[in-house]
Design an enzyme around this catalytic site. Structure first.
Site, PDB file in Angstrom:
ATOM      1  N   CYS A   1      27.259  44.407  34.560  1.00 25.95           N
ATOM      2  CA  CYS A   1      28.216  45.493  34.325  1.00 25.95           C
ATOM      3  C   CYS A   1      29.102  45.263  33.108  1.00 25.95           C
ATOM      4  O   CYS A   1      29.834  46.171  32.693  1.00 25.95           O
ATOM      5  CB  CYS A   1      29.081  45.716  35.568  1.00 25.95           C
ATOM      6  SG  CYS A   1      28.172  46.385  36.978  1.00 25.95           S
TER       7      CYS A   1
ATOM      8  N   HIS B   1      35.945  49.509  33.769  1.00 26.15           N
ATOM      9  CA  HIS B   1      34.643  49.642  34.421  1.00 26.15           C
ATOM     10  C   HIS B   1      34.799  50.354  35.758  1.00 26.15           C
ATOM     11  O   HIS B   1      35.668  49.992  36.570  1.00 26.15           O
ATOM     12  CB  HIS B   1      34.041  48.247  34.615  1.00 26.15           C
ATOM     13  CG  HIS B   1      32.775  48.239  35.411  1.00 26.15           C
ATOM     14  ND1 HIS B   1      31.708  49.071  35.128  1.00 26.15           N
ATOM     15  CD2 HIS B   1      32.403  47.503  36.502  1.00 26.15           C
ATOM     16  CE1 HIS B   1      30.742  48.839  35.997  1.00 26.15           C
ATOM     17  NE2 HIS B   1      31.133  47.909  36.839  1.00 26.15           N
TER      18      HIS B   1
ATOM     19  N   ASN C   1      29.081  53.871  40.200  1.00 27.80           N
ATOM     20  CA  ASN C   1      28.979  52.764  39.245  1.00 27.80           C
ATOM     21  C   ASN C   1      27.667  52.884  38.483  1.00 27.80           C
ATOM     22  O   ASN C   1      26.603  52.612  39.030  1.00 27.80           O
ATOM     23  CB  ASN C   1      29.055  51.426  39.993  1.00 27.80           C
ATOM     24  CG  ASN C   1      28.992  50.224  39.061  1.00 27.80           C
ATOM     25  OD1 ASN C   1      28.784  50.367  37.861  1.00 27.80           O
ATOM     26  ND2 ASN C   1      29.156  49.032  39.619  1.00 27.80           N
TER      27      ASN C   1
END
Length: 332
Positions: free
Chosen positions: A116, A256, A286
């Site tokens: 990520c 994020h 996500n």
């Protein structure tokens, strides 16, 4: 000013049409909308359902969106960095294929994988290439087809992830705008807490690995959450201190989009007002490498030349970091 800095000069984004809502997930696994929303902030996510289309398709759409909006000639692009944790295939670089498909005939390309944190790390790499003076236009794409590695019978992971892509163009700047500072970190202690067991060189694909469902993402949610909260908050606070930034100086937090509670904890540590914290996790979930550029694409209208943006991310491995960037343009 003679010093070259690397500034973002254009953005693009893309998400697939198919919407997987919390209500649909209630029919697949033992969960409910209230539970998902309370713990993650996610209401729905987008999935690429078309047969034969992978991460490259998402990346191409985002890159073409950027090219169309900025009216640049793709032949002028020097380099394409493909930030992804779900490449189309092993060995053959997804970024190379994307470059060819969008007409970036003079660019070299490669993939960058840091889970990520891939796009955040890619910002550092793209900026370094521009600041070297050798390259004028570097296209950084963050894209992931997470639905390709998610087990939709596992409620610990299927509620979290979605598919999407975002792209930014880095170019030289002589006004002191663009990337100002970075703090990037990693720690191999996280290797066992967020992973896919099979398909790599340690455990190649076999009949047994497929039957054991070892090609899907495994996440120890509590452990990852604990490290993510402390990691993202620590580096975001540190980069503010290192650059003598107060909460009043920071215009936007680009965090994020993994879990709204993690984002809130980071913003709280930075003492930021809620209206400075950009959120789209409720729409997309996500999207891994795509969360940061999708925020830029969704909220481009809000940014003004000279705005101070703090980026923060945390990913498997573990990988994490924060970047301080001054926005370089007003949207026309």
């Amino acid at each position: 000013m003679n010093t070259i800095t690397a500034a973002i000069t254009a953005v693009g984004g893309y998400v697939p049409d198919f919407v997987l809502s919390n209500q649909v997930l209630e029919t697949l696994v033992d969960t409910n909308d209230e539970w998902i929303t309370t713990r993650t902030g996610i209401k729905e996510r987008r999935l690429l359902k078309d047969s034969g289309k992978g991460t490259s398709y998402l990346a191409i759409q985002a890159a073409q969106d950027l090219i169309k909006k900025s009216n640049i000639n793709p032949a002028e692009i020097d380099l394409i960095i493909m930030a992804t944790t779900t490449p189309d295939m092993l060995v053959a670089s997804t970024g190379v294929y994307v470059a060819t498909q969008i007409g970036a005939i003079n660019a070299f390309a490669f993939d960058l994988q840091a889970a990520c944190s891939s796009f955040l790390y890619g910002m550092s790499v793209a900026s370094a290439y521009v600041q070297s003076g050798k390259y004028k236009k570097v296209l950084l794409i963050g894209a992931d087809k997470m639905s390709s590695i998610i087990d939709y019978t596992d409620r610990a992971t299927c509620i979290i992830f979605g598919d999407g892509a975002g792209a930014v163009l880095f170019e030289p700047n002589h006004e002191g705008l663009g990337l100002q500072d970075e703090i990037l970190r990693s720690d191999g202690i996280g290797r066992e807490y967020l992973k896919i067991d099979a398909g790599g060189s340690i455990l190649p694909a076999s009949k047994e690995t497929v039957e054991n469902r070892q090609h899907f993402v495994f996440q120890d949610g509590k452990t990852v959450f604990k490290y993510a909260v402390s990691g993202m908050a620590d580096v975001s606070d540190k980069i503010m201190q290192r650059n003598n930034l107060t909460n009043n100086d920071v215009n936007w937090l680009i965090a994020h989009q993994a879990n709204k509670r993690i984002i809130d904890a980071t913003a709280s540590r930075m003492n930021l007002d809620e209206e400075k914290v950009l959120i789209n996790i409720h729409k997309y979930g996500n999207t891994t490498s795509a969360t940061l550029p999708l925020l830029l694409s969704d909220f481009e209208d809000k940014f003004k030349k000279g705005d101070n943006l703090i980026f923060a991310a945390f990913g498997g491995g573990f990988t994490w970091g924060s970047i301080y960037l001054k926005w370089a343009y007003n949207k026309q």
